[in-house]
Design an enzyme around this catalytic site. Structure first.
Site, short mmCIF file in Angstrom:
data_model
loop_
_atom_site.label_atom_id
_atom_site.label_comp_id
_atom_site.label_asym_id
_atom_site.label_seq_id
_atom_site.Cartn_x
_atom_site.Cartn_y
_atom_site.Cartn_z
N LYS A 1 -8.23 -1.04 -9.01
CA LYS A 1 -8.83 -1.73 -7.86
C LYS A 1 -10.03 -0.93 -7.36
O LYS A 1 -9.89 0.25 -7.01
CB LYS A 1 -7.78 -1.87 -6.75
CG LYS A 1 -8.30 -2.44 -5.45
CD LYS A 1 -7.13 -2.73 -4.51
CE LYS A 1 -7.61 -3.27 -3.18
NZ LYS A 1 -8.16 -2.23 -2.30
N GLN B 1 0.49 -0.39 -4.84
CA GLN B 1 -0.83 0.26 -4.90
C GLN B 1 -0.70 1.76 -4.64
O GLN B 1 0.00 2.18 -3.74
CB GLN B 1 -1.77 -0.35 -3.85
CG GLN B 1 -3.13 0.33 -3.74
CD GLN B 1 -3.16 1.46 -2.70
OE1 GLN B 1 -2.43 1.40 -1.72
NE2 GLN B 1 -3.98 2.47 -2.93
N TYR C 1 -2.97 5.59 -4.49
CA TYR C 1 -4.12 6.49 -4.65
C TYR C 1 -3.57 7.68 -5.41
O TYR C 1 -2.54 8.24 -5.00
CB TYR C 1 -4.62 6.99 -3.29
CG TYR C 1 -5.15 5.93 -2.37
CD1 TYR C 1 -6.37 5.32 -2.64
CD2 TYR C 1 -4.47 5.55 -1.22
CE1 TYR C 1 -6.89 4.35 -1.78
CE2 TYR C 1 -4.98 4.59 -0.36
CZ TYR C 1 -6.19 3.99 -0.66
OH TYR C 1 -6.70 3.05 0.20
N SER D 1 0.84 -1.20 0.00
CA SER D 1 0.00 0.00 0.00
C SER D 1 0.87 1.24 0.00
O SER D 1 1.94 1.27 0.63
CB SER D 1 -0.87 0.00 1.26
OG SER D 1 -1.39 1.30 1.49
N ARG E 1 -15.48 -1.05 3.19
CA ARG E 1 -15.05 0.08 4.03
C ARG E 1 -15.35 1.44 3.41
O ARG E 1 -15.09 2.46 4.03
CB ARG E 1 -13.55 -0.02 4.30
CG ARG E 1 -13.18 -1.14 5.23
CD ARG E 1 -11.69 -1.47 5.16
NE ARG E 1 -10.81 -0.45 5.66
CZ ARG E 1 -10.50 -0.28 6.95
NH1 ARG E 1 -11.04 -1.06 7.85
NH2 ARG E 1 -9.66 0.66 7.32
N ARG F 1 -16.84 5.32 8.95
CA ARG F 1 -16.79 4.06 9.71
C ARG F 1 -17.31 4.28 11.12
O ARG F 1 -16.58 4.66 12.04
CB ARG F 1 -15.36 3.51 9.70
CG ARG F 1 -14.99 3.11 8.26
CD ARG F 1 -13.53 3.05 7.96
NE ARG F 1 -13.34 3.08 6.50
CZ ARG F 1 -12.19 3.25 5.89
NH1 ARG F 1 -11.09 3.39 6.60
NH2 ARG F 1 -12.12 3.28 4.58
N THR G 1 -6.03 2.42 -6.87
CA THR G 1 -7.30 2.23 -6.14
C THR G 1 -8.20 3.40 -6.47
O THR G 1 -7.84 4.56 -6.24
CB THR G 1 -7.03 2.12 -4.63
OG1 THR G 1 -6.20 0.99 -4.42
CG2 THR G 1 -8.33 1.95 -3.86
N HIS H 1 -13.47 -2.37 -1.56
CA HIS H 1 -12.56 -1.94 -0.49
C HIS H 1 -12.87 -2.68 0.82
O HIS H 1 -12.79 -2.12 1.91
CB HIS H 1 -12.67 -0.42 -0.27
CG HIS H 1 -11.37 0.26 0.04
ND1 HIS H 1 -10.66 0.97 -0.88
CD2 HIS H 1 -10.65 0.34 1.19
CE1 HIS H 1 -9.57 1.48 -0.32
NE2 HIS H 1 -9.54 1.11 0.96
C1 LIG Z 1 -7.09 -2.06 7.75
C2 LIG Z 1 -7.26 -1.97 6.27
C3 LIG Z 1 -6.48 -1.08 5.55
C4 LIG Z 1 -6.62 -0.99 4.17
N1 LIG Z 1 -5.80 -0.13 3.47
C5 LIG Z 1 -5.89 -0.07 2.11
C6 LIG Z 1 -4.99 0.72 1.36
O1 LIG Z 1 -4.10 1.38 1.90
N2 LIG Z 1 -5.14 0.73 0.01
C7 LIG Z 1 -6.11 0.00 -0.63
O2 LIG Z 1 -6.20 0.04 -1.87
N3 LIG Z 1 -6.97 -0.78 0.07
C8 LIG Z 1 -6.87 -0.84 1.41
N4 LIG Z 1 -7.71 -1.67 2.11
C9 LIG Z 1 -8.65 -2.54 1.38
C10 LIG Z 1 -7.98 -3.87 1.04
O3 LIG Z 1 -6.96 -3.67 0.07
C11 LIG Z 1 -8.97 -4.86 0.45
O4 LIG Z 1 -9.67 -4.26 -0.62
C12 LIG Z 1 -9.98 -5.43 1.44
O5 LIG Z 1 -9.39 -5.63 2.72
C13 LIG Z 1 -10.51 -6.77 0.90
O6 LIG Z 1 -11.49 -7.31 1.70
P1 LIG Z 1 -11.19 -8.48 2.78
O7 LIG Z 1 -10.57 -7.79 3.95
O8 LIG Z 1 -12.55 -9.03 3.04
O9 LIG Z 1 -10.26 -9.49 2.14
C14 LIG Z 1 -7.58 -1.79 3.49
C15 LIG Z 1 -8.35 -2.69 4.22
C16 LIG Z 1 -8.21 -2.80 5.60
C17 LIG Z 1 -9.04 -3.81 6.33
#
Ligand SMILES: Cc1cc2nc3c(=O)[nH]c(=O)nc-3n(C[C@H](O)[C@H](O)[C@H](O)COP(=O)(O)O)c2cc1C
Length: 371
Positions: free
Chosen positions: A244, A122, A124, A101, A271, A159, A150, A268
């Site tokens: 993504k 990855q 942004y 990330s 989230r 959240r 992303t 995501h």
């Molecule tokens: C704590 C946390 C931090 C994340 N940080 C990023 C990030 O920095 N960049 C990004 O593209 N996605 C981020 N994501 C999303 C993840 O890349 C991913 O899309 C997601 O966790 C997939 O779902 P899953 O947790 O059910 O496998 C984050 C997810 C979590 C839980």
């Protein structure tokens, strides 16, 4: 208690998992990401020779021994000292992929050094295009093999559970949550004695503390990004490019039209916008829209080997896993990440044998029985 599955790893890291189990608002999409896998049934075949099973895949020109790439997650260093390097080492050693990330706590170069196969990066797209360009160029120079942009974070999602829990990233020690920390002496010790947690790759005006950096980063999310910017990033990067955060088949078609090599079907991890479709329910439409002109990867809700089989039977080339990686990391560091991947490898192998499909990459929709 023995660790049999990903849920057991989550339990082991419990309470710490409150920080990253959280989804947006009422968490409907978060729940749907998992629940929709259970609505899909596999159709097993019998009396086929399944004695030689193969779960290797080739994604964006890169071969993996197991069909999993660790999703990019910000601030892994909060969960375990050097969390990102631990994750990258464990993932690549297990034959999986690792995606760093841009909000990580380890540098692009540190990850490249420990990864035994080229990692993905990855990004942004930020308001500060000089910084975006510099990050892309650093990833290129360090030998990263794919760039993921992303595209589902014009603003950070709301959240509610974080607000209710009084949770902040990074954690702060207050009277109201001191009991939580008291229950996790191991984590508190590692957090206080480990390396200082910073967003290691960002060039920010003030690196003195994470709150200042987080404020700066929030102001950098660019709500004016369009397909033109994707073309810009493609030119700067010059290698395999993935988007993504695609759910709509029309966006998937536009991605292909703009020269994108892979579409990552993702919300995501539930989230961002609550109330959108689950990742797996969006997958078949995206696969059909892309019609083989780009690769499709599924990200979100994958917790079992059978989930991986279902996604691949619906047309995904591989799956990404976010929280399962973090459950492993938060419970046992790199050893826990290796454990999570081993659980998936064994479950995928078992599911291949019992479904009568020896070769994972040959699965198709005939392996799925819709309810
Ligand atoms: C704590 C946390 C931090 C994340 N940080 C990023 C990030 O920095 N960049 C990004 O593209 N996605 C981020 N994501 C999303 C993840 O890349 C991913 O899309 C997601 O966790 C997939 O779902 P899953 O947790 O059910 O496998 C984050 C997810 C979590 C839980």
């Amino acid at each position: 208690m023995g660790i049999a599955n990903i849920e057991d790893l989550r339990q082991l890291a419990r309470q710490l998992t409150e920080v990253f189990d959280v989804g947006a608002q009422d968490e409907g999409t978060l729940r749907a990401n998992n629940a929709d896998f259970n609505r899909i049934a596999l159709m097993p075949r019998v009396l086929r020779d399944v004695s030689q099973r193969d779960q290797s895949v080739t994604v964006l020109g890169q071969k993996f021994d197991i069909p999993l790439i660790l999703s990019p997650t910000g601030l892994p260093g909060v969960l375990w000292p050097n969390g990102a390097t631990e994750g990258a080492r464990a993932a690549t050693a297990a034959g999986a992929g690792f995606c760093l990330s841009s909000m990580s706590t380890s540098t692009i170069e540190e990850i490249a050094k420990v990864a035994t196969r080229p990692p993905w990066f990855q990004l942004y797209l930020m308001r500060d295009r000089v910084m975006s360009r510099a990050l892309i160029e650093r990833a290129k120079a360090a030998g990263y093999s794919a760039l993921l942009l992303t595209v589902d974070l014009a603003m950070q999602g709301q959240r509610d559970r974080d607000v209710h829990n009084g949770l902040t990233m990074p954690p702060t020690f207050r009277a109201s949550n001191v009991l939580d920390f008291a229950l996790h002496p191991g984590w508190v010790w590692r957090f206080l004695t480990g390396p200082k947690v910073t967003l290691a790759n960002l060039i920010t005006p003030d690196q003195s503390d994470l709150f200042t950096i987080a404020g700066y980063v929030n102001s950098q999310f660019d709500q004016s990004v369009t397909w033109k910017d994707i073309e810009w990033a493609k030119t700067v990067w010059g290698g395999p490019l993935a988007l993504k955060g695609i759910l709509d088949p029309e966006d998937a078609k536009l991605a292909v039209d703009h020269g994108v090599d892979a579409v990552i079907v993702s919300n995501h991890g539930g989230r961002q916008l609550d109330g959108v479709r689950s990742a797996v329910s969006s997958l078949p439409d995206v696969v059909d829209a892309v019609a083989g002109r780009a690769e499709v990867i599924l990200d979100g809700g994958v917790r079992r080997g059978t989930d991986v089989l279902k996604a691949m039977a619906l047309g995904a080339k591989a799956c990404m896993i976010g929280r399962p990686f973090l459950y492993g990391l938060a419970s046992q560091g790199g050893v826990g990440v290796a454990r999570a991947l081993e659980i998936f490898r064994n479950e995928i192998d078992l599911a291949l044998a019992l479904s009568g499909s020896a070769n994972l990459s040959k699965l198709d929709r005939s392996c799925i029985a819709w309810p």
